[in-house]
Design a protein around this motif. Structure first.
Motif, PDB file in Angstrom:
ATOM      1  N   ILE A 150      20.025  15.645 -30.911  1.00 55.58           N
ATOM      2  CA  ILE A 150      19.701  16.515 -29.791  1.00 55.58           C
ATOM      3  C   ILE A 150      19.474  17.944 -30.488  1.00 55.58           C
ATOM      4  CG2 ILE A 150      20.392  18.006 -27.857  1.00 55.58           C
ATOM      5  CD1 ILE A 150      22.080  15.353 -26.979  1.00 55.58           C
ATOM      6  N   SER A 151      20.505  18.259 -31.508  1.00 58.34           N
ATOM      7  CA  SER A 151      20.104  19.486 -31.960  1.00 58.34           C
ATOM      8  C   SER A 151      18.901  19.596 -32.851  1.00 58.34           C
ATOM      9  CB  SER A 151      21.364  19.617 -33.135  1.00 58.34           C
ATOM     10  OG  SER A 151      21.181  20.641 -34.154  1.00 58.34           O
ATOM     11  N   ASP A 152      18.515  18.431 -33.493  1.00 61.44           N
ATOM     12  CA  ASP A 152      17.238  18.251 -34.152  1.00 61.44           C
ATOM     13  C   ASP A 152      16.115  18.398 -33.167  1.00 61.44           C
ATOM     14  OD1 ASP A 152      18.592  17.954 -36.685  1.00 61.44           O
ATOM     15  OD2 ASP A 152      18.273  15.813 -36.704  1.00 61.44           O
ATOM     16  N   VAL A 153      16.257  18.027 -31.961  1.00 59.34           N
ATOM     17  CA  VAL A 153      15.165  17.802 -31.134  1.00 59.34           C
ATOM     18  C   VAL A 153      14.829  19.209 -30.395  1.00 59.34           C
ATOM     19  CG1 VAL A 153      14.326  17.111 -28.667  1.00 59.34           C
ATOM     20  CG2 VAL A 153      15.217  15.454 -30.235  1.00 59.34           C
ATOM     21  N   ALA A 154      16.113  19.919 -30.161  1.00 60.50           N
ATOM     22  CA  ALA A 154      15.894  21.033 -29.299  1.00 60.50           C
ATOM     23  C   ALA A 154      15.823  22.349 -30.316  1.00 60.50           C
ATOM     24  CB  ALA A 154      17.104  21.363 -28.435  1.00 60.50           C
ATOM     25  N   GLY A 155      15.956  21.982 -31.496  1.00 65.62           N
ATOM     26  CA  GLY A 155      15.891  23.253 -32.577  1.00 65.62           C
ATOM     27  C   GLY A 155      16.983  24.186 -32.522  1.00 65.62           C
ATOM     28  N   VAL A 156      18.425  23.745 -32.099  1.00 65.42           N
ATOM     29  CA  VAL A 156      19.499  24.480 -31.945  1.00 65.42           C
ATOM     30  C   VAL A 156      20.682  23.971 -32.684  1.00 65.42           C
ATOM     31  CG1 VAL A 156      18.711  25.627 -29.741  1.00 65.42           C
ATOM     32  CG2 VAL A 156      20.220  23.594 -29.883  1.00 65.42           C
ATOM     33  N   PRO A 157      21.495  24.967 -32.798  1.00 62.27           N
ATOM     34  CA  PRO A 157      22.811  23.998 -33.733  1.00 62.27           C
ATOM     35  C   PRO A 157      23.635  23.480 -32.887  1.00 62.27           C
ATOM     36  CG  PRO A 157      22.731  26.760 -33.840  1.00 62.27           C
ATOM     37  CD  PRO A 157      21.674  26.247 -32.836  1.00 62.27           C
ATOM     38  N   VAL A 158      24.333  22.511 -33.649  1.00 58.92           N
ATOM     39  CA  VAL A 158      25.158  21.606 -32.711  1.00 58.92           C
ATOM     40  C   VAL A 158      26.171  21.914 -31.748  1.00 58.92           C
ATOM     41  CG1 VAL A 158      26.739  19.492 -32.973  1.00 58.92           C
ATOM     42  CG2 VAL A 158      24.973  19.897 -34.575  1.00 58.92           C
ATOM     43  N   GLY A 159      26.633  23.316 -32.067  1.00 56.02           N
ATOM     44  CA  GLY A 159      27.463  23.837 -31.093  1.00 56.02           C
ATOM     45  C   GLY A 159      26.997  24.439 -29.620  1.00 56.02           C
ATOM     46  N   THR A 160      25.670  24.842 -30.008  1.00 58.48           N
ATOM     47  CA  THR A 160      24.846  25.191 -28.863  1.00 58.48           C
ATOM     48  C   THR A 160      24.502  23.883 -28.284  1.00 58.48           C
ATOM     49  OG1 THR A 160      23.836  26.912 -30.218  1.00 58.48           O
ATOM     50  CG2 THR A 160      22.695  26.211 -28.068  1.00 58.48           C
ATOM     51  N   VAL A 161      24.111  22.732 -28.538  1.00 58.96           N
ATOM     52  CA  VAL A 161      24.020  21.452 -27.939  1.00 58.96           C
ATOM     53  C   VAL A 161      25.243  21.302 -27.207  1.00 58.96           C
ATOM     54  CG1 VAL A 161      23.973  18.943 -28.265  1.00 58.96           C
ATOM     55  CG2 VAL A 161      22.277  20.620 -29.335  1.00 58.96           C
ATOM     56  N   MET A 162      26.474  21.431 -27.769  1.00 57.42           N
ATOM     57  CA  MET A 162      27.771  21.145 -27.128  1.00 57.42           C
ATOM     58  C   MET A 162      27.965  21.896 -25.815  1.00 57.42           C
ATOM     59  SD  MET A 162      29.821  20.230 -30.525  1.00 57.42           S
ATOM     60  CE  MET A 162      31.452  19.844 -29.810  1.00 57.42           C
ATOM     61  N   SER A 163      27.800  23.335 -25.991  1.00 58.60           N
ATOM     62  CA  SER A 163      28.085  24.195 -24.856  1.00 58.60           C
ATOM     63  C   SER A 163      27.005  24.084 -23.852  1.00 58.60           C
ATOM     64  CB  SER A 163      28.159  25.658 -25.599  1.00 58.60           C
ATOM     65  OG  SER A 163      26.926  26.253 -25.746  1.00 58.60           O
ATOM     66  N   ARG A 164      25.754  23.836 -24.110  1.00 56.55           N
ATOM     67  CA  ARG A 164      24.878  23.596 -22.992  1.00 56.55           C
ATOM     68  C   ARG A 164      25.114  22.304 -22.380  1.00 56.55           C
ATOM     69  NH1 ARG A 164      18.949  24.811 -25.647  1.00 56.55           N
ATOM     70  NH2 ARG A 164      19.137  27.026 -25.985  1.00 56.55           N
ATOM     71  N   LEU A 165      25.694  21.106 -23.121  1.00 54.32           N
ATOM     72  CA  LEU A 165      26.103  19.957 -22.333  1.00 54.32           C
ATOM     73  C   LEU A 165      27.121  20.143 -21.513  1.00 54.32           C
ATOM     74  CD1 LEU A 165      25.162  17.049 -22.095  1.00 54.32           C
ATOM     75  CD2 LEU A 165      26.766  16.729 -23.927  1.00 54.32           C
ATOM     76  N   SER A 166      28.298  20.936 -21.776  1.00 56.67           N
ATOM     77  CA  SER A 166      29.371  21.328 -21.217  1.00 56.67           C
ATOM     78  C   SER A 166      28.917  21.929 -19.999  1.00 56.67           C
ATOM     79  CB  SER A 166      30.350  21.876 -21.893  1.00 56.67           C
ATOM     80  OG  SER A 166      31.275  22.349 -21.169  1.00 56.67           O
ATOM     81  N   ARG A 167      28.132  23.171 -20.010  1.00 60.70           N
ATOM     82  CA  ARG A 167      27.534  23.711 -18.732  1.00 60.70           C
ATOM     83  C   ARG A 167      26.692  22.743 -17.807  1.00 60.70           C
ATOM     84  NH1 ARG A 167      25.461  27.947 -22.300  1.00 60.70           N
ATOM     85  NH2 ARG A 167      23.664  27.652 -21.257  1.00 60.70           N
ATOM     86  N   ARG A 169      26.948  19.738 -17.303  1.00 64.20           N
ATOM     87  CA  ARG A 169      27.863  18.768 -16.711  1.00 64.20           C
ATOM     88  C   ARG A 169      28.581  19.289 -15.438  1.00 64.20           C
ATOM     89  NH1 ARG A 169      29.981  15.801 -22.209  1.00 64.20           N
ATOM     90  NH2 ARG A 169      28.318  14.099 -22.284  1.00 64.20           N
ATOM     91  N   ARG A 170      29.035  20.537 -15.842  1.00 62.50           N
ATOM     92  CA  ARG A 170      29.753  21.347 -14.755  1.00 62.50           C
ATOM     93  C   ARG A 170      28.534  21.553 -13.738  1.00 62.50           C
ATOM     94  NH1 ARG A 170      32.065  24.289 -18.988  1.00 62.50           N
ATOM     95  NH2 ARG A 170      30.442  26.142 -18.453  1.00 62.50           N
ATOM     96  N   HIS A 171      27.512  21.972 -14.050  1.00 57.21           N
ATOM     97  CA  HIS A 171      26.599  22.558 -13.026  1.00 57.21           C
ATOM     98  C   HIS A 171      25.996  21.603 -12.460  1.00 57.21           C
ATOM     99  CE1 HIS A 171      23.930  25.700 -11.397  1.00 57.21           C
ATOM    100  NE2 HIS A 171      22.746  25.064 -11.798  1.00 57.21           N
ATOM    101  N   PHE A 172      25.894  20.318 -12.924  1.00 60.55           N
ATOM    102  CA  PHE A 172      25.395  19.152 -12.097  1.00 60.55           C
ATOM    103  C   PHE A 172      26.500  18.700 -11.295  1.00 60.55           C
ATOM    104  CE2 PHE A 172      25.272  14.736 -11.472  1.00 60.55           C
ATOM    105  CZ  PHE A 172      23.823  14.383 -11.399  1.00 60.55           C
ATOM    106  N   ALA A 173      27.948  18.596 -11.647  1.00 67.36           N
ATOM    107  CA  ALA A 173      28.864  18.209 -10.707  1.00 67.36           C
ATOM    108  C   ALA A 173      29.058  19.255  -9.758  1.00 67.36           C
ATOM    109  CB  ALA A 173      30.486  18.173 -11.647  1.00 67.36           C
ATOM    110  N   ASP A 174      28.848  20.607  -9.808  1.00 66.69           N
ATOM    111  CA  ASP A 174      29.019  21.406  -8.930  1.00 66.69           C
ATOM    112  C   ASP A 174      27.901  21.209  -7.682  1.00 66.69           C
ATOM    113  OD1 ASP A 174      29.881  24.001  -7.426  1.00 66.69           O
ATOM    114  OD2 ASP A 174      27.796  24.584  -8.509  1.00 66.69           O
ATOM    115  N   LEU A 175      26.396  20.962  -8.186  1.00 63.03           N
ATOM    116  CA  LEU A 175      25.481  20.963  -7.259  1.00 63.03           C
ATOM    117  C   LEU A 175      25.687  19.554  -6.554  1.00 63.03           C
ATOM    118  CD1 LEU A 175      22.522  21.747  -9.437  1.00 63.03           C
ATOM    119  CD2 LEU A 175      23.339  23.082  -7.419  1.00 63.03           C
ATOM    120  N   TRP A 176      26.096  18.459  -7.246  1.00 62.63           N
ATOM    121  CA  TRP A 176      26.617  17.237  -6.355  1.00 62.63           C
ATOM    122  C   TRP A 176      27.570  17.308  -5.530  1.00 62.63           C
ATOM    123  CZ3 TRP A 176      24.368  12.581  -7.164  1.00 62.63           C
ATOM    124  CH2 TRP A 176      24.848  11.460  -6.256  1.00 62.63           C
ATOM    125  N   GLU A 177      28.665  18.206  -5.873  1.00 59.12           N
ATOM    126  CA  GLU A 177      29.498  18.381  -4.507  1.00 59.12           C
ATOM    127  C   GLU A 177      29.021  19.275  -3.626  1.00 59.12           C
ATOM    128  OE1 GLU A 177      33.055  19.949  -6.536  1.00 59.12           O
ATOM    129  OE2 GLU A 177      33.224  18.440  -7.764  1.00 59.12           O
TER     130      GLU A 177
END
Length: 187
Positions: A150-167, A169-177
């Motif tokens: 994902i880091s290679d595809v998006a051209g961002v550091p792995v840490g950014t991938v991890m933080s975006r993924l966390s956000r 998932r939280r945003h998705f769960a909030d919208l789902w609820e």
């Protein structure tokens, strides 16, 4: 490109056609545009295949799809500005205050839940996510790419991938609820 190189391209890149379309479909939010983006991406990949240095063919191709999407999006915005500068200016003014405001044609979360299957609900909520969050969530959960890919595809550091993924998932769960709570209120 020689016949051997063309065969190597087909063997390396064609297995990832579904993943390319899935990413393009979620980024463009339009089936026809996604087909155009994927076609353009494969053409670009074919032309640049000699520059492919190995590694993950899937990540390399999806990075091209992502870049083609950006080209398509920028072209579309320029066309919209040319045709209706006032309408686009409001659209480009920033993100909506509430992701549910992005629903179109007067649809409400309640009507979506009543009308669609659970898979459609997931797609609908994914479309509400901001593009960077939607992108990493689709690449990880639907295309099952690693953080590095994902880091290679998006051209961002792995840490950014991890933080975006966390956000994401939280945003998705909030919208789902929120959507589910709205459906419960209707019953």
């Amino acid at each position: 490109m020689t016949a051997l190189e063309a065969a190597h391209f087909r063997a390396s890149m064609l297995p990832h056609l579904d993943a390319a379309y899935t990413l393009a479909r979620y980024l463009t939010r339009d089936a026809d545009a996604a087909q155009d983006v994927v076609q353009d991406a494969y053409l670009r990949a074919y032309r640049a295949f000699a520059d492919f240095k190995g590694g993950s063919a899937r990540a390399w191709l999806l990075a091209i799809v992502r870049n083609c999407h950006r080209t398509w999006r920028d072209h579309r915005r320029r066309e919209m500005l040319r045709r209706a500068p006032v309408a686009v200016a409001a659209e480009d003014g920033g993100e909506a205050e509430d992701a549910l405001d992005l629903l179109v044609d007067g649809e409400t979360p309640e009507t979506i839940l009543l009308r669609r299957s659970q898979a459609d609900r997931v797609r609908g909520i994914l479309e509400l996510l901001p593009e960077p969050l939607r992108e990493v969530l689709v690449l990880r959960e639907l295309d099952e790419l690693s953080y590095r890919e994902i880091s290679d595809v998006a051209g961002v550091p792995v840490g950014t991938v991890m933080s975006r993924l966390s956000r994401a998932r939280r945003h998705f769960a909030d919208l789902w609820e929120r959507v589910a709570a709205g459906a419960e209120a209707v019953r």
